[in-house]
Design a protein around this motif. Structure first.
Motif, PDB file in Angstrom:
ATOM      1  N   MET A  90       0.845  -1.077   0.092  1.00 18.04           N
ATOM      2  CA  MET A  90       0.033  -0.119  -0.033  1.00 18.04           C
ATOM      3  C   MET A  90       0.950   1.271  -0.164  1.00 18.04           C
ATOM      4  N   TYR A  91       0.381   2.282   0.222  1.00 20.89           N
ATOM      5  CA  TYR A  91       0.965   3.653   0.269  1.00 20.89           C
ATOM      6  C   TYR A  91       0.945   4.233   1.579  1.00 20.89           C
ATOM      7  N   ASP A  92       1.777   5.475   1.886  1.00 18.65           N
ATOM      8  CA  ASP A  92       1.516   5.916   3.136  1.00 18.65           C
ATOM      9  C   ASP A  92       2.252   7.552   2.896  1.00 18.65           C
ATOM     10  N   LEU A  93       2.030   8.294   3.930  1.00 17.88           N
ATOM     11  CA  LEU A  93       2.365   9.673   3.806  1.00 17.88           C
ATOM     12  C   LEU A  93       3.897   9.771   3.524  1.00 17.88           C
ATOM     13  N   GLY A  94       4.191  10.439   2.721  1.00 17.81           N
ATOM     14  CA  GLY A  94       5.774  10.850   2.251  1.00 17.81           C
ATOM     15  C   GLY A  94       6.067   9.928   1.096  1.00 17.81           C
ATOM     16  N   ASP A  95       5.318   8.879   0.595  1.00 12.22           N
ATOM     17  CA  ASP A  95       5.848   8.013  -0.283  1.00 12.22           C
ATOM     18  C   ASP A  95       5.604   8.707  -1.831  1.00 12.22           C
ATOM     19  N   ILE A  96       6.687   8.458  -2.670  1.00  6.89           N
ATOM     20  CA  ILE A  96       6.581   8.981  -3.947  1.00  6.89           C
ATOM     21  C   ILE A  96       5.955   7.774  -4.759  1.00  6.89           C
TER      22      ILE A  96
END
Length: 63
Positions: free
Chosen positions: A1-7
């Protein structure tokens, strides 16, 4: 998944020619910022999930 600060990479490239976005806000809506020109886009989580292609760089976790 994705999270805060990911590109992340989206399915369609930005008009500036760069297809790398940084996630700057998460909640019911997600705000992403173009790493090329700095343009900010806010969209619903459902819309973001449909347009997301892949996560390029995960932000390092701070313990």
């Amino acid at each position: 998944m994705y999270d805060l600060g990911d590109i992340v990479e989206m399915k369609k490239a930005h008009p500036c020619g760069v297809n790398r976005w940084e996630i700057t806000r998460m909640g019911a809506d997600i705000k992403i910022k173009c790493t090329g020109c700095g343009h900010v886009v806010m969209m619903t989580r459902r819309e973001f999930d449909k347009k997301l292609k892949k996560v390029l760089v995960k932000k390092a976790k701070e313990d």
